[in-house]
Design a protein around this motif. Sequence first.
Motif, PDB file in Angstrom:
ATOM      1  N   PHE A 507       0.831  -1.206   0.000  1.00 56.54           N
ATOM      2  CA  PHE A 507       0.000   0.000   0.000  1.00 56.54           C
ATOM      3  C   PHE A 507       0.866   1.257   0.000  1.00 56.54           C
ATOM      4  O   PHE A 507       0.644   2.193  -0.773  1.00 56.54           O
ATOM      5  CB  PHE A 507      -0.905   0.016   1.236  1.00 56.54           C
ATOM      6  N   LEU A 508       1.867   1.283   0.876  1.00 61.35           N
ATOM      7  CA  LEU A 508       2.711   2.479   1.012  1.00 61.35           C
ATOM      8  C   LEU A 508       3.538   2.733  -0.245  1.00 61.35           C
ATOM      9  O   LEU A 508       3.687   3.881  -0.672  1.00 61.35           O
ATOM     10  CB  LEU A 508       3.627   2.332   2.229  1.00 61.35           C
ATOM     11  N   ASP A 509       4.069   1.669  -0.853  1.00 62.88           N
ATOM     12  CA  ASP A 509       4.833   1.847  -2.089  1.00 62.88           C
ATOM     13  C   ASP A 509       3.960   2.361  -3.224  1.00 62.88           C
ATOM     14  O   ASP A 509       4.385   3.212  -4.020  1.00 62.88           O
ATOM     15  CB  ASP A 509       5.485   0.520  -2.492  1.00 62.88           C
ATOM     16  N   GLU A 510       2.721   1.860  -3.301  1.00 65.37           N
ATOM     17  CA  GLU A 510       1.816   2.329  -4.354  1.00 65.37           C
ATOM     18  C   GLU A 510       1.460   3.800  -4.164  1.00 65.37           C
ATOM     19  O   GLU A 510       1.386   4.563  -5.136  1.00 65.37           O
ATOM     20  CB  GLU A 510       0.537   1.474  -4.360  1.00 65.37           C
ATOM     21  N   ILE A 511       1.260   4.218  -2.913  1.00 63.29           N
ATOM     22  CA  ILE A 511       0.972   5.634  -2.652  1.00 63.29           C
ATOM     23  C   ILE A 511       2.182   6.490  -3.003  1.00 63.29           C
ATOM     24  O   ILE A 511       2.055   7.567  -3.596  1.00 63.29           O
ATOM     25  CB  ILE A 511       0.569   5.826  -1.176  1.00 63.29           C
ATOM     26  N   CYS A 512       3.386   5.998  -2.683  1.00 65.50           N
ATOM     27  CA  CYS A 512       4.615   6.729  -2.996  1.00 65.50           C
ATOM     28  C   CYS A 512       4.789   6.898  -4.506  1.00 65.50           C
ATOM     29  O   CYS A 512       5.155   7.964  -4.994  1.00 65.50           O
ATOM     30  CB  CYS A 512       5.813   6.008  -2.389  1.00 65.50           C
ATOM     31  N   VAL A 513       4.513   5.826  -5.264  1.00 64.98           N
ATOM     32  CA  VAL A 513       4.613   5.895  -6.727  1.00 64.98           C
ATOM     33  C   VAL A 513       3.614   6.913  -7.276  1.00 64.98           C
ATOM     34  O   VAL A 513       3.940   7.712  -8.159  1.00 64.98           O
ATOM     35  CB  VAL A 513       4.364   4.503  -7.344  1.00 64.98           C
ATOM     36  N   THR A 514       2.395   6.889  -6.742  1.00 61.75           N
ATOM     37  CA  THR A 514       1.372   7.811  -7.237  1.00 61.75           C
ATOM     38  C   THR A 514       1.741   9.257  -6.947  1.00 61.75           C
ATOM     39  O   THR A 514       1.463  10.155  -7.751  1.00 61.75           O
ATOM     40  CB  THR A 514       0.015   7.475  -6.593  1.00 61.75           C
ATOM     41  N   LEU A 536      -4.280  12.380  -6.588  1.00 62.99           N
ATOM     42  CA  LEU A 536      -4.713  12.697  -5.227  1.00 62.99           C
ATOM     43  C   LEU A 536      -5.948  11.886  -4.846  1.00 62.99           C
ATOM     44  O   LEU A 536      -6.067  11.428  -3.704  1.00 62.99           O
ATOM     45  CB  LEU A 536      -5.001  14.192  -5.112  1.00 62.99           C
ATOM     46  N   GLU A 537      -6.864  11.713  -5.782  1.00 65.98           N
ATOM     47  CA  GLU A 537      -8.049  10.884  -5.507  1.00 65.98           C
ATOM     48  C   GLU A 537      -7.636   9.449  -5.194  1.00 65.98           C
ATOM     49  O   GLU A 537      -8.177   8.820  -4.273  1.00 65.98           O
ATOM     50  CB  GLU A 537      -8.991  10.908  -6.710  1.00 65.98           C
ATOM     51  N   ASN A 538      -6.662   8.944  -5.940  1.00 66.42           N
ATOM     52  CA  ASN A 538      -6.210   7.560  -5.772  1.00 66.42           C
ATOM     53  C   ASN A 538      -5.557   7.350  -4.409  1.00 66.42           C
ATOM     54  O   ASN A 538      -5.879   6.406  -3.680  1.00 66.42           O
ATOM     55  CB  ASN A 538      -5.241   7.227  -6.910  1.00 66.42           C
ATOM     56  N   VAL A 539      -4.613   8.236  -4.047  1.00 70.60           N
ATOM     57  CA  VAL A 539      -3.892   8.051  -2.784  1.00 70.60           C
ATOM     58  C   VAL A 539      -4.817   8.279  -1.590  1.00 70.60           C
ATOM     59  O   VAL A 539      -4.689   7.599  -0.562  1.00 70.60           O
ATOM     60  CB  VAL A 539      -2.660   8.975  -2.710  1.00 70.60           C
ATOM     61  N   THR A 540      -5.747   9.205  -1.697  1.00 66.12           N
ATOM     62  CA  THR A 540      -6.688   9.438  -0.592  1.00 66.12           C
ATOM     63  C   THR A 540      -7.566   8.208  -0.370  1.00 66.12           C
ATOM     64  O   THR A 540      -7.817   7.810   0.774  1.00 66.12           O
ATOM     65  CB  THR A 540      -7.559  10.668  -0.887  1.00 66.12           C
ATOM     66  N   LYS A 541      -7.999   7.609  -1.455  1.00 66.55           N
ATOM     67  CA  LYS A 541      -8.832   6.410  -1.351  1.00 66.55           C
ATOM     68  C   LYS A 541      -8.061   5.258  -0.706  1.00 66.55           C
ATOM     69  O   LYS A 541      -8.590   4.550   0.154  1.00 66.55           O
ATOM     70  CB  LYS A 541      -9.321   6.018  -2.739  1.00 66.55           C
ATOM     71  N   LYS A 544      -7.344   6.030   3.024  1.00 67.69           N
ATOM     72  CA  LYS A 544      -8.585   5.891   3.780  1.00 67.69           C
ATOM     73  C   LYS A 544      -8.926   4.423   4.004  1.00 67.69           C
ATOM     74  O   LYS A 544      -9.391   4.031   5.082  1.00 67.69           O
ATOM     75  CB  LYS A 544      -9.714   6.590   3.018  1.00 67.69           C
ATOM     76  N   ALA A 545      -8.693   3.591   2.976  1.00 65.23           N
ATOM     77  CA  ALA A 545      -8.942   2.150   3.119  1.00 65.23           C
ATOM     78  C   ALA A 545      -8.016   1.535   4.153  1.00 65.23           C
ATOM     79  O   ALA A 545      -8.436   0.674   4.941  1.00 65.23           O
ATOM     80  CB  ALA A 545      -8.773   1.464   1.772  1.00 65.23           C
ATOM     81  N   MET A 546      -6.757   1.964   4.172  1.00 65.71           N
ATOM     82  CA  MET A 546      -5.814   1.433   5.160  1.00 65.71           C
ATOM     83  C   MET A 546      -6.271   1.726   6.580  1.00 65.71           C
ATOM     84  O   MET A 546      -6.204   0.867   7.464  1.00 65.71           O
ATOM     85  CB  MET A 546      -4.424   2.043   4.935  1.00 65.71           C
ATOM     86  N   VAL A 547      -6.756   2.945   6.811  1.00 60.50           N
ATOM     87  CA  VAL A 547      -7.101   3.378   8.166  1.00 60.50           C
ATOM     88  C   VAL A 547      -8.478   2.886   8.589  1.00 60.50           C
ATOM     89  O   VAL A 547      -8.664   2.372   9.700  1.00 60.50           O
ATOM     90  CB  VAL A 547      -7.028   4.920   8.253  1.00 60.50           C
ATOM     91  N   MET A 548      -9.481   3.007   7.692  1.00 60.13           N
ATOM     92  CA  MET A 548     -10.871   2.794   8.090  1.00 60.13           C
ATOM     93  C   MET A 548     -11.416   1.405   7.783  1.00 60.13           C
ATOM     94  O   MET A 548     -12.400   0.983   8.385  1.00 60.13           O
ATOM     95  CB  MET A 548     -11.770   3.836   7.401  1.00 60.13           C
ATOM     96  N   ILE A 549     -10.814   0.707   6.821  1.00 64.76           N
ATOM     97  CA  ILE A 549     -11.381  -0.581   6.404  1.00 64.76           C
ATOM     98  C   ILE A 549     -10.507  -1.754   6.842  1.00 64.76           C
ATOM     99  O   ILE A 549     -10.985  -2.689   7.491  1.00 64.76           O
ATOM    100  CB  ILE A 549     -11.577  -0.601   4.873  1.00 64.76           C
TER     101      ILE A 549
END
Length: 658
Positions: A507-514, A536-541, A544-549
């Motif tokens: 998850f973290l690597d994908e957010i970093c790439v984005t 920004l829409e992608n990384v926020t989603k 949010k999934a990491m924290v809330m789901i």
Amino acid sequence: MANNNKPQAPKKPKFNPYWISGALLIALIAFQIFGTGDTNDNKKITPIEFYQILKDGDVKQFDVIKNTGFVKVYLTDAAEKLEKHKKSVSNNFSFSATKTPNYIFQYGSLENFEDKYTSIIDENNLNTVYDNDREENLLSDLLFSLLPFILLIAVWIFIMRRMSGGAGGGAGGQIFNIGKSKAKLFDENTKVKTTFKDVAGLEGAKEEVQEIVDFLKNPEKYTSLGGKIPKGALLVGPPGTGKTLLAKAVAGEAKVPFFSLSGSDFVEMFVGVGASRVRDLFKQAKEKSPAIIFIDEIDAIGRARGKNAMSGSNDERENTLNQLLTEMDGFGTNTNVIVLAATNRADILDKALMRAGRFDRQIHVDLPNLTERRAIFEVHLRPLKKVDGLEVDFLAKQTPGFSGADIANLCNEAALIAARNNKKAVDKQDFLDAVDRIIGGLEKRSNLFSVEEKKTIAYHEAGHATVSWFLEHADPLVKVTIVPRGRSLGAAWYLPQEAFITRTSKFLDEICVTMGGRAAEKIIFNEISTGALSDLENVTKKAKAMVMIYGLNEKVGNITYYDPAGESGFVKPYSENTAELIDNEIKNIVETQYQRALELLESKRDVLDKLAERLIEREVIFKDDLEEILGKRPFDTTSEKPSELLKKENNSKKEEEE
């Protein structure tokens, strides 16, 4: 011996709506003939009375009908208002376009009559118009007077047929049959060519439904051991995965009556129609048992009850659902009627519908994996004229996350692209172009960018590519382009790995790439642009999934706020303090990975510039260009082609066997 040959009561004739039409027609004919006739006693006069009216100047026109011996007299407008002529004015309703006569009489001798009225007209200098040589066709007059009624009845019958949606006679053919089921019946007279051979990839689902088909064909095999036929099976899965296709295959394999309809077919503008159609559907199925009922998109009537108590619009749908629940739990297991249903919204279905005894089985039809995609490609590639040696394994590898419908669309799109380029056969490049077309949209080479905009887009995409190249858990890069497609101005294409679980590091690597694209803009131009909206829409989603789901954040803890059924409504399932903590952690994850991307790109500034210059020059670069500029990827495990990997696996298996 008792006499069993009891006389049967004569069957009463069934009601036919055309009886109403016939009765109405007869009534209108009688009204036209007897209610508006010209032989009213108030209108009959003698020739002497006519001569007096003529002398007074009250006659506007009179017609001598030779073939009947009558004279029709029409008064002037002023004369009709006189008290002595009021009874002659007709107030009867008539569709006839011609005016009815005020008076009528028999003239006797035509020669004497002509001499008399001509002398009166001449002596009194009258302007009376007359026709002394007229004959009438009684049959044509009757038909002409009945024509409006015939047209009226024809329009009424036409409207009834249109409202019922079909021709007269059969079920649903008239408005009186609107409560009949609209299910399409497939039986021995209707051949369904789709079989399980046409359904590729859904091996687990096929096993489940094959058992149902086998039970209908050979029930003794299971009942002899005490087993009971399942009452229902629910096909659940994302759109395009083949749920309806699987049901068609069941119809082709079962060789029993198969009733197919959609959930929306129960919905009608009239109250109570849905429940009536459910009753009629199960009645027909029982009469033709063993049989199968297939309801596509059952969520149209199967939504959970009581969710919208404020509105009364759900009453009809809930009545339909209640009737369906009663029918499924009402007929016995020995009737051999099975209900198949399909939906991609199983989370919103009513719990009573999902319990054992109604839908006993839930068959999950998921997105196909690599092996299943290969089998689906082989089905859809059959009708195409393709080049020799086309690697099906390569195509399956290039389409992760594609459903069966997506693959069918891909093959069709590749054939269209090949035809557009005047090719004789579809080749590998056509399929790659079709993948780009489906995922990214149509190329927009007509868009004219300024030099500065093109440079910004090039560095943005180069930032994505550079960061992904040096992160272990990032997806392998396939190509980078600055040719606009759809809403995107450029794109970096990756090949996601087949995985069923995702770890925090991924998850973290994908957010970093984005965030690499925005980080590259910050480093090169020292300011950022609006081009990173989708990023920004992608990384926020994801954050949010990491924290809330998924519970992947240490401060929030091992807890999920995932609510697929929407039962919480407008009430948040956490406190204001927790909401503030969630916001801070989502922001912290994104900002941390943004700083990580900045640091990585600062250390790789030289290759970032080379990659951006190559993009500006060529607009599209592939993996070979990236290896030339960035070197061999440290974590690459997919450098070999799928076909080469398969060859190595086969060789290793042979060596083990030897």
